[in-house]
Enzyme design. Structure first.
Site, short mmCIF file in Angstrom:
data_model
loop_
_atom_site.label_atom_id
_atom_site.label_comp_id
_atom_site.label_asym_id
_atom_site.label_seq_id
_atom_site.Cartn_x
_atom_site.Cartn_y
_atom_site.Cartn_z
N LYS A 1 -0.95 27.91 -28.31
CA LYS A 1 -0.20 27.79 -27.03
C LYS A 1 1.20 27.32 -27.18
CE LYS A 1 -4.12 28.93 -25.07
NZ LYS A 1 -4.90 29.02 -26.10
N TYR B 1 -11.59 23.08 -21.21
CA TYR B 1 -11.41 24.62 -21.49
C TYR B 1 -12.88 25.40 -21.54
CZ TYR B 1 -10.84 28.75 -24.33
OH TYR B 1 -10.63 29.73 -24.76
N ASP C 1 -7.86 16.39 -25.65
CA ASP C 1 -7.43 17.81 -26.07
C ASP C 1 -6.08 17.78 -25.41
OD1 ASP C 1 -6.45 20.52 -25.67
OD2 ASP C 1 -8.59 21.35 -25.56
N ARG D 1 -7.88 26.44 -50.12
CA ARG D 1 -8.56 25.76 -49.12
C ARG D 1 -8.61 24.18 -49.02
NH1 ARG D 1 -13.89 24.50 -49.92
NH2 ARG D 1 -14.49 26.08 -51.22
C1 LIG Z 1 -7.03 23.67 -23.13
C2 LIG Z 1 -7.56 24.39 -24.33
N1 LIG Z 1 -8.07 24.05 -25.37
C3 LIG Z 1 -8.68 24.69 -26.60
C4 LIG Z 1 -8.39 25.95 -26.59
C5 LIG Z 1 -9.20 26.97 -27.58
O1 LIG Z 1 -8.06 27.23 -28.76
P1 LIG Z 1 -8.04 28.35 -29.50
O2 LIG Z 1 -7.87 29.70 -28.56
O3 LIG Z 1 -6.72 28.35 -30.29
O4 LIG Z 1 -9.28 28.46 -30.20
C6 LIG Z 1 -7.98 26.72 -25.59
C7 LIG Z 1 -7.70 28.31 -25.56
O5 LIG Z 1 -7.24 28.63 -24.35
C8 LIG Z 1 -7.23 25.87 -24.37
O6 LIG Z 1 -6.76 26.49 -23.35
#
Ligand SMILES: Cc1ncc(COP(=O)(O)O)c(C=O)c1O
Length: 388
Positions: free
Chosen positions: A204, A107, A179, A54
């Site tokens: 992604k 998101y 992000d 961890r």
């Molecule tokens: C732009 C964006 N940020 C964050 C996330 C969250 O990521 P995760 O699904 O890996 O937790 C997503 C998920 O679709 C996303 O599209």
């Protein structure tokens, strides 16, 4: 070194004593020390070594080294998901009584976290529905610690001018957390444009094979140390096999991204001319209102695009249901095409009024263009649009 070379080589050799081309997987929860003296030396940081996964694990560290190099960051941390990365990045800089300003177009999961969790910890969240710099600055108060932005946004592919926004956050002594999932470092490097921290859903493009949920935070060593301290106690680590899989997948990252970029623009141009398509959202198109900014800020425009289908949500539903190569499902950035209606997937948990205010209409279809042959993807869309 260019990003293509970093993607193949970074994070392998330093901890690989046998010289295997592929880094070893240290699938272990814990490590033993030869004696107490050495254990204490590792504890005190006087000796490089491992105690418990961890806290530190060589396979996870190999991945983190590659991710940092790709992002042009001093340091990166791998997380068990993109949401864990976002929660840790903002959580590190917020305490009860603080405020966060978030651009509204983020998101759905991030929106949900900011509206339902942060206020319970005494953090005030201000949503800014405009990219106007004066408007953004007017929402920053003495108590603001973080400005959160996503670019390009999901699913409408809006672009935030990171250089301009970072001038505001630096002047007002606020951390800019970006992000950068949709650009990913091949196409966009937010830290070079002034962001303090960048977060990714590496589920992604970075992992790229739709087989893992992974997150990343990258920044300077000082900032990531603070985020890492939170991860140590909250435990949102990626496990070693997952880290190895992302490391492996990243070897072909540059090739994948180039193909996503090529296919993305080819499909966007096709859709833009289709009579059943009302509007296409893709920053690589000249018709995108922020195309010039996107060109300044990004090297390519990726595989994600959205389009509105003439005939309302029913017609949009028929398009997604008739696709055969493009699977019906959420997520993006994988080698395969995925298609969905944001109202049933990414923005399902966002209240209708908020969703409409964001410009996400009922007839909107989001398509993550994969690395298949562009002709095949276009043929699939052609027959699905025919059926709509
Ligand atoms: C732009 C964006 N940020 C964050 C996330 C969250 O990521 P995760 O699904 O890996 O937790 C997503 C998920 O679709 C996303 O599209």
């Amino acid at each position: 070194m260019k990003i293509e070379t970093i993607a193949v080589h970074a994070g392998n050799h330093p901890r690989n004593q046998l010289g295997s081309v592929s880094p070893p997987i240290y699938q272990t929860a814990t490590f033993t020390a030869p004696n107490t003296e050495e254990l204490m030396a590792i504890n005190r940081g006087e000796k490089q070594g491992f105690i418990y996964s961890r806290l530190r694990n060589p396979t996870i560290m190999a991945l983190e080294e590659k991710l940092a190099r790709l992002e042009g960051a001093e340091s990166a941390i791998a997380f068990s998901s993109g949401m864990a990365a976002t929660a840790a990045a903002v959580g590190t800089f917020l305490k009860a009584g603080d405020e966060i300003v978030s651009l509204a177009d983020v998101y759905g999961g991030t929106h949900h976290y900011f509206t339902t969790v942060l206020p319970r910890h005494g953090v005030r969240v201000h949503w800014c529905d405009s990219y106007d710099l004066a408007r953004i600055e007017s929402m920053i108060t003495e108590s603001t610690r973080v400005l959160f932005a996503e670019t390009p946004t999901n699913p409408l592919l809006r672009i935030v001018d990171l250089q301009a926004v970072s001038e505001v956050t630096r002047r007002r002594n606020v951390k800019l957390i970006v992000d950068g999932t949709l650009g990913s470092p091949f196409n966009q490097r937010p830290l070079e444009l002034g962001a303090d921290l960048v977060v990714h859903s590496a589920s992604k493009y970075l992992n790229g094979h739709s087989d893992l949920i992974v997150g990343v935070v990258a920044a300077t060593r000082t900032l990531t140390r603070a985020v890492r301290n939170l991860q140590f106690v909250s435990g949102s680590i990626l496990e070693p096999l997952g880290a190895w899989l992302v490391h492996r997948g990243l070897s072909t990252y540059a090739l994948r991204m180039r193909q996503h970029n090529e296919n993305g623009i080819a499909v966007a141009r096709y859709l833009e001319k289709h009579p059943k398509v009302q509007r296409v959202y893709y920053p690589g198109l000249e018709s995108h209102p922020q195309h010039d900014l996107a060109k300044r800020q990004m090297r390519g425009f990726g595989g994600l695009l959205s389009f509105e289908v003439r005939g309302g949500s029913e017609a949009a539903c028929k398009v997604v249901d008739h696709c055969q190569i493009c699977g019906l499902g959420p997520s993006l950035g994988g080698v395969e095409c995925l298609i969905s209606q944001p109202i049933t997937t990414s923005h399902y948990s966002v209240p209708d009024a908020t969703r409409r205010a964001l410009g996400i209409s009922d007839n909107l279809v989001r398509l993550s263009v994969g690395i298949e042959a562009a002709e095949d993807i276009i043929a699939d869309l052609a027959q699905a649009l025919e059926a709509a």
